[in-house]
Design an enzyme around this catalytic site. Structure first.
Site, PDB file in Angstrom:
ATOM      1  N   GLU A  39      -1.437  -9.149   3.297  1.00 48.86           N
ATOM      2  CA  GLU A  39      -1.295  -9.755   4.627  1.00 48.86           C
ATOM      3  C   GLU A  39      -2.629 -10.215   5.208  1.00 48.86           C
ATOM      4  OE1 GLU A  39      -1.376  -5.189   5.402  1.00 48.86           O
ATOM      5  OE2 GLU A  39      -0.725  -6.591   3.845  1.00 48.86           O
TER       6      GLU A  39
ATOM      7  N   CYS B  14       0.839  -1.208   0.000  1.00 46.40           N
ATOM      8  CA  CYS B  14       0.000   0.000   0.000  1.00 46.40           C
ATOM      9  C   CYS B  14       0.872   1.256   0.000  1.00 46.40           C
ATOM     10  CB  CYS B  14      -0.964  -0.037   1.184  1.00 46.40           C
ATOM     11  SG  CYS B  14      -2.323   1.150   1.035  1.00 46.40           S
TER      12      CYS B  14
ATOM     13  N   HIS C  83      -3.309  -5.024   0.372  1.00 41.69           N
ATOM     14  CA  HIS C  83      -2.874  -5.515   1.679  1.00 41.69           C
ATOM     15  C   HIS C  83      -2.953  -7.041   1.669  1.00 41.69           C
ATOM     16  CE1 HIS C  83      -2.548  -1.777   4.063  1.00 41.69           C
ATOM     17  NE2 HIS C  83      -3.461  -1.319   3.223  1.00 41.69           N
TER      18      HIS C  83
END
Length: 537
Positions: free
Chosen positions: A509, A381, A507
């Site tokens: 993750e 990001c 993102h």
């Protein structure tokens, strides 16, 4: 059959209710039950989207674009289910809904009160999506601690709801602290007794008490809690500290947590299939080598601000039988004269998400160091946006290149506000949020890692790569390799001449799992290990 489990906290906050609830979800799912989870937070914010990460921790984003509490990340990692807007409810959302109905005239001119209007609204949010002929279990965590004034309407709603659905369909679990006094060398039960009394004063009685402690809890202490708290002794369960949070489901299985829930809810509890989970924990506990990775962020004072990044890195390390040692580096500490010292022991650098101009110069220096020293780099990001700015300044030669977020008057706005964001007034819930598709260049390293051309990732941003600069970036060696299906938004970039330099606007993750690490993190950690072992230049 509709079954609900409410998880509450006693004595103090921060005991790990979320991890305990998620562990229970894993144990029930391992027995074939369909499980979903919810978090009810008593704060007045509509959602955590506008809250400081340093105060509240990470803002987790679901596929449908809901900004939620970080506990939903734990839920998804443990039960491996994608949650949605129904999974995080706040007092702010409840009152917003009640006041909207009042303004609309839905209450027929009646006086709007906490009971029944607020409690009815809370009850309406308890998950209701059951299929015929299947048992689905909803685990609901109540944020905060028993006795907090903000959470009283939630407990009153649970009291009412429990009678409406039948007490046999509802289980109440209290996670409570059993403190140890060194002076007298005693474990003390009185705080938990008082927490139970507080819950009883609200018309509720815990069916199970999960006892958090750093010390072994002897049987006489369990029997004392059973007697004074009116809970069966085999429903008073020790919950000791463990080496990794992913070991907790296995520890709670040994304490027969699922069996206690089954007895309360009158459902069968067959033997679980925890084979994959056990193998994962064994791999975690037997990983001997360590790879050191620097995380250069703006909110490193609270590691929970990057908890999903942390867990994704660790999962990728375990995949290769390595532990990941994260060097938490505050971006403002990165200067030309400190880079060599800060990064001397690391073989990978990651720059995660964030907002605002603070720390940006340090991020740019960290990215330049990774690029010039050929250290594997992953940008997430804001990490993509700063990588683009650094390349524009230090390679292309646009000395004032910047994002319009940081410098609205820059002559080279290589990062600018997304057009659809121009009319946005409110900050909360208005970013580009949730899951979006991305098309990968089949010649890219990202495509090699994912193994497919069409992917989806979750997003949380307002700014994007300025398409006016695409050609000059390509001409100088930074290649856009991921795009929105209409080719309008640059979602991912690479530097092919670098051993590993990838940044994504997304993102990733949020979609990583402890037993299924995300492809980008897996590739990044693999490159970092090879750098450590001198297998790449």
């Amino acid at each position: 059959m509709e079954k609900y489990i409410f998880v509450t906290g006693g004595v103090i906050s921060g005991l790990g209710k979320g991890i305990t609830a998620a562990s229970l979800g894993r144990l029930l799912k391992a027995r074939g039950y369909k499980v979903t989870m919810q978090k009810f937070d008593p704060y007045l914010n509509v959602d955590p989207g506008t809250m400081s990460p340093i105060q509240h921790g990470e803002v987790f984003v679901t596929d449908d674009g809901t900004e939620t509490d970080l506990d939903l990340g734990h839920y998804e990692r443990f039960i491996d289910e994608s949650l949605d807007c129904n999974s995080n409810i706040t007092t702010g959302k409840i009152y917003e809904a009640v006041l909207s109905k009042e303004r609309h005239g839905d209450y027929g001119g009646g006086t709007v009160q906490v009971i029944p209007h607020v409690t009815n609204e809370i009850k309406s949010k308890f998950h209701r999506n059951f299929q015929v002929d299947e048992t689905e279990i909803t685990i609901v965590e109540i944020g905060g601690t028993i006795g907090d004034i903000e959470s009283q309407p939630f407990f009153e709603a649970i009291r009412q709801f429990r009678h409406e659905i039948g007490v046999e369909n509802c289980c109440i679990v209290m996670v409570s602290l059993i403190p140890y006094l060194k002076a007298s060398q005693e474990l003390k039960t009185k705080p938990t007794q008082m927490a139970v009394k507080s819950l009883q004063s609200m018309g509720l009685q815990p069916d199970i008490i999960v006892c958090r402690s750093e010390y072994e809890i002897p049987q006489n202490v369990i029997d004392k809690l059973s007697l004074f708290c009116n809970v069966a002794s085999n429903h008073v369960l020790p919950n000791l500290d463990c080496e990794t949070v992913y070991e907790l489901p296995l520890m709670l299985e040994e304490e027969r947590f699922a069996q206690a829930v089954g007895e309360t809810l009158h459902i069968p509890i067959p033997e679980p299939d925890l084979t994959i989970w056990q193998k994962m924990v064994d791999k975690i506990k037997t990983s001997k080598k360590t790879v050191s990775i620097a995380l250069v962020g703006k909110y490193t004072a609270l590691h929970d601000a990057y908890i999903s990044v942390n867990e994704a890195l660790k999962a990728a390390g375990w995949y290769y039988h390595n532990n990941v040692d994260i060097h938490w580096i505050e971006a403002e500490d990165v200067k030309d004269e400190t880079c060599d010292e800060l990064f001397k022991d690391v073989t990978g650098i990651i720059v995660p998400g964030g907002f605002g101009s603070r720390g940006i110069p340090g991020m740019l220096k960290a990215i330049r160091y990774a690029r010039e020293k050929r250290i594997p780099f992953l940008g997430l990001c804001l990490g993509l946006q700063t990588a683009v700015i650094e390349f524009a300044r230090d390679v292309i030669g646009y000395s004032d290149a910047d994002s319009t977020e940081f410098n609205p008057s820059t002559m080279h706005p290589v990062i600018h506000l997304m057009p659809e964001q121009n009319s946005v007034k409110n900050l909360g819930g208005t970013m580009r949020l949730g899951s979006y598709p991305c098309v990968l260049d089949t010649m890219s390293k990202a495509y090699t890692l994912y193994g497919v051309k069409h992917i989806t990732e979750r997003h949380r941003h307002r700014y994007e790569v300025n398409n006016d600069y695409r050609k000059v970036f390509v001409d100088n060696g930074m290649i856009p390799v991921g795009f929105s299906p209409d080719n309008r938004i640059v979602e991912m970039i690479e530097i092919p001449s670098h051993p590993f330099f990838i940044a994504t606007q997304a993102h990733p993750e949020f979609k990583s799992r402890p037993d299924k690490p995300h492809p980008l993190f897996r590739g990044f950690v693999d490159a970092s290990i090879k750098k450590r072992d001198h297998k790449i230049d």
